[in-house]
Design a protein around this motif. Structure first.
Motif, PDB file in Angstrom:
ATOM      1  N   CYS A 176      -2.184  25.914  22.773  1.00  0.00           N
ATOM      2  CA  CYS A 176      -0.982  25.631  21.993  1.00  0.00           C
ATOM      3  C   CYS A 176       0.237  26.342  22.580  1.00  0.00           C
ATOM      4  CB  CYS A 176      -1.207  26.075  20.560  1.00  0.00           C
ATOM      5  SG  CYS A 176       0.235  25.900  19.533  1.00  0.00           S
ATOM      6  N   CYS A 223       5.137  24.411  20.143  1.00  0.00           N
ATOM      7  CA  CYS A 223       6.286  23.528  20.282  1.00  0.00           C
ATOM      8  C   CYS A 223       6.734  22.953  18.942  1.00  0.00           C
ATOM      9  CB  CYS A 223       5.958  22.393  21.236  1.00  0.00           C
ATOM     10  SG  CYS A 223       4.709  21.283  20.572  1.00  0.00           S
ATOM     11  N   ASN A 224       5.928  23.144  17.935  1.00  0.00           N
ATOM     12  CA  ASN A 224       6.262  22.702  16.580  1.00  0.00           C
ATOM     13  C   ASN A 224       6.255  21.189  16.379  1.00  0.00           C
ATOM     14  OD1 ASN A 224       6.575  24.651  14.561  1.00  0.00           O
ATOM     15  ND2 ASN A 224       8.318  25.497  15.683  1.00  0.00           N
ATOM     16  N   CYS A 240       3.617  19.274  15.943  1.00  0.00           N
ATOM     17  CA  CYS A 240       2.671  18.937  14.885  1.00  0.00           C
ATOM     18  C   CYS A 240       3.271  19.262  13.525  1.00  0.00           C
ATOM     19  CB  CYS A 240       1.353  19.675  15.089  1.00  0.00           C
ATOM     20  SG  CYS A 240       1.525  21.436  15.315  1.00  0.00           S
ATOM     21  N   CYS A 250       0.270  16.108  19.535  1.00  0.00           N
ATOM     22  CA  CYS A 250       0.242  17.340  20.325  1.00  0.00           C
ATOM     23  C   CYS A 250       0.303  17.047  21.828  1.00  0.00           C
ATOM     24  CB  CYS A 250      -1.027  18.137  20.013  1.00  0.00           C
ATOM     25  SG  CYS A 250      -1.148  19.628  20.979  1.00  0.00           S
TER      26      CYS A 250
END
Ligand code: SF4
Ligand code: SF4
Lengths: 149, 374
Positions: A62, A65-66, A68, A112
């Motif tokens: 992960c 990146c925000n 999701c 994602c």
């Protein structure tokens, strides 16, 4: 009078047919599974709550990146990340899922960019403590899985 | 000697109120019907809906077009595929997206499987209402096979959320195709068995024949669709009346029955399962190769305007009307659900019926409460 005989005969025939079918079904193999002594394996596409899919070193992919977070219709994801010294991209420091409002729609997994999350196959989830599902820490979950390995 | 007189001539003209639901097993969910009873007879029925209202339409106004997708499978949870189909269809129509034909065929196959599974629940539950326990178990045995197939394909057993704007989420694999073929083969004799066991059973026939007459006129008046109006002899089926997807290419008959009673509606649904099997077989034979997703922009923006799309859900016509102002978020999403119309005629149809017959009729409406309340 005639009608009564007809009814009785008709009822008798219906009864015999029903009994015949029941008898046939009686000797069929059971169609159920004796849970909890045996349980079914979930299919690869089965959707339970999301978890991290680690890279080769067991770290999360992960990049915080925000995406999701923005895609989720129920606003049940919270992500924090930081840029470590010398690293090219951000890495995740906190990833919380509120499973009590998640509708398992899959929007987060689809969106994602790094394939960092995927559905788990856990379906036997139960707890007397609601907090356990309200704040599911995916980072901690990954650590635990790594430790067990 | 004193002359005997009938009680009702001398006694007070009393009626009493009987609450059917909201926790009654025959209402299959939280629906309340306030019955005014004259002895065993229903004098008046007032429907009190809204116990599971979740504001789906309002929810549509505060999320993006794609974020509304999961909602569509939660209106009628028994035939979720057709509901999602109507919504993605409306958005595709608005944006001019043409899904690839493989995706359309997959949609038809999964929708028809879903229709069979939904009818099976109705079949089992209806007979349970009438006092027969065993058919429910047989029905769920077969339904389980469908759910397993759909679970392997979509990842969920009821709330599939499988269709996307421009196609479907993931392609079908050989297991699914082989499994579906096997199911079609197995299910035909099972349907025959269901017919022998129940449809011809004299006790069942006495409970449903000539009970709950709902004619075509009443269906029109209340907007009842699906097996309700087809059970009154009108061959109205959205798949034929307003063809969508690849249904025009497929050969099937619209099941109707002129009887207009509970038995008529029962027979229509039994025949529909048969026809769904036919559709599935044909669609599997014709399943073309190719992609399952069209090229669609990452973020969907629907051009301003109003758009409609209707599908034939298991319970009747489901229609989505979307209003867009060209923004990222819908201006309005209107859902026309079949059960609302199907239920609203209950008031008129039940008047003068015996209570037990009223239940026999209500079961034949095939109600799903979240579909009424949405
Ligand atoms: S599955 Fe859907 S509801 Fe659940 S966290 Fe992901 S986007 Fe949100
Ligand atoms: S899980 Fe994926 S989409 Fe979500 S923040 Fe991490 S990298 Fe971005």
């Amino acid at each position: 009078m005639n009608n009564i005989f007809k009814d009785v005969a008709g009822g008798f025939i219906s009864l015999m047919i029903g009994m015949g079918i029941t008898l046939k079904e009686f000797f069929r193999k059971p169609v159920t599974v004796h849970y909890p002594r045996e349980s079914l394996k979930m299919t690869p596409r089965y959707r339970s709550h999301i978890i991290f899919t680690p890279d080769e070193d067991g770290a999360s992919k992960c990049i915080a990146c925000n995406m999701c977070v923005n895609a989720c219709p129920s606003q049940c994801i919270y992500v924090e990340g930081e840029k470590k010294e010398g690293a090219r991209k951000k890495s995740v420091t906190k990833y919380e899922l509120n499973f009590t409002t998640c509708s398992l729609c899959g929007a987060c997994v689809e969106v994602c960019p790094t394939d960092a999350i995927d559905f788990s196959k856990r379906y036997n989830l139960a707890s007397p403590d609601k907090e356990r599902f309200r704040r599911m820490d995916l980072c901690k979950d990954l650590e635990e899985r790594n430790r067990k390995k | 000697m004193m002359e005997l007189q009938p009680v009702h001539a001398t006694g007070p003209q009393e009626t009493f109120v009987l609450n059917l639901g909201p926790q009654h097993p025959a209402t299959h969910g939280v629906l309340r019907i306030k019955l005014t009873m004259d002895g065993e007879f229903i004098k008046d029925a007032v429907i009190v809906a809204g116990y599971v209202h979740r504001e789906h339409e309002k929810m549509g106004e505060n999320r993006t077009w794609a974020q509304f997708l999961p909602n569509t499978s939660r209106i009628d949870y028994l035939s979720a595929m057709m509901y999602t189909h109507a919504y993605v269809g409306a958005v595709e129509r608005a944006c001019g997206i043409q899904p690839p034909s493989r995706a359309e065929y997959i949609r038809v196959i999964t929708s028809e499987l879903n229709r069979i599974s939904s009818h099976l629940v109705w079949w089992g539950a209806y007979l349970l209402d009438l006092g027969g326990m065993t058919p429910l178990l047989y029905a769920f045995d077969d339904r389980e096979k469908i759910l397993d197939l759909l679970e392997a394909l979509t990842g969920a057993r009821l709330t599939y959320c499988y269709y996307r704007f421009g196609g479907v989420l993931e392609d079908v694999d050989d297991n699914f195709i082989a499994g579906t073929r096997a199911f079609v083969k197995e299910f035909r004799p099972r349907l025959r068995m269901f017919r022998r066991l129940v449809s011809e059973n004299i006790i069942f026939r006495k409970r449903v024949e000539n009970i709950g007459i709902i004619d075509a006129e009443m269906c029109r008046k209340y907007g009842a669709t699906g097996p309700m109006i087809r059970g009154a002899g009108v061959p109205y089926d959205v798949r034929r009346a307003e063809p969508y997807s690849v249904y025009p290419e497929l050969d099937f008959e619209v099941a109707t029955d002129p009887a207009a009673d509970s038995m008529g509606r029962y027979k229509v649904r039994m025949e529909e399962m048969e026809q769904s099997l036919r559709i599935i077989e044909q669609a599997l034979d014709r399943l073309p190769d190719g992609p399952v997703m069209a090229k669609v922009p990452r973020v969907i923006k629907v051009p301003a305007g109003e758009y409609c799309y209707a599908t034939e859900a298991a319970r009747g016509r489901f229609e989505v009307r979307i209003v867009s102002t060209g923004k990222l978020i819908p201006h309005r999403i209107r859902l026309r659900t079949p059960c609302f119309g199907n239920l609203s005629l209950f008031e008129e149809a039940a008047r003068g019926m015996m209570l037990a017959d009223g239940i026999a009729m209500m079961g034949s409406l095939d109600l799903v409460i979240p579909d009424i309340d949405r």
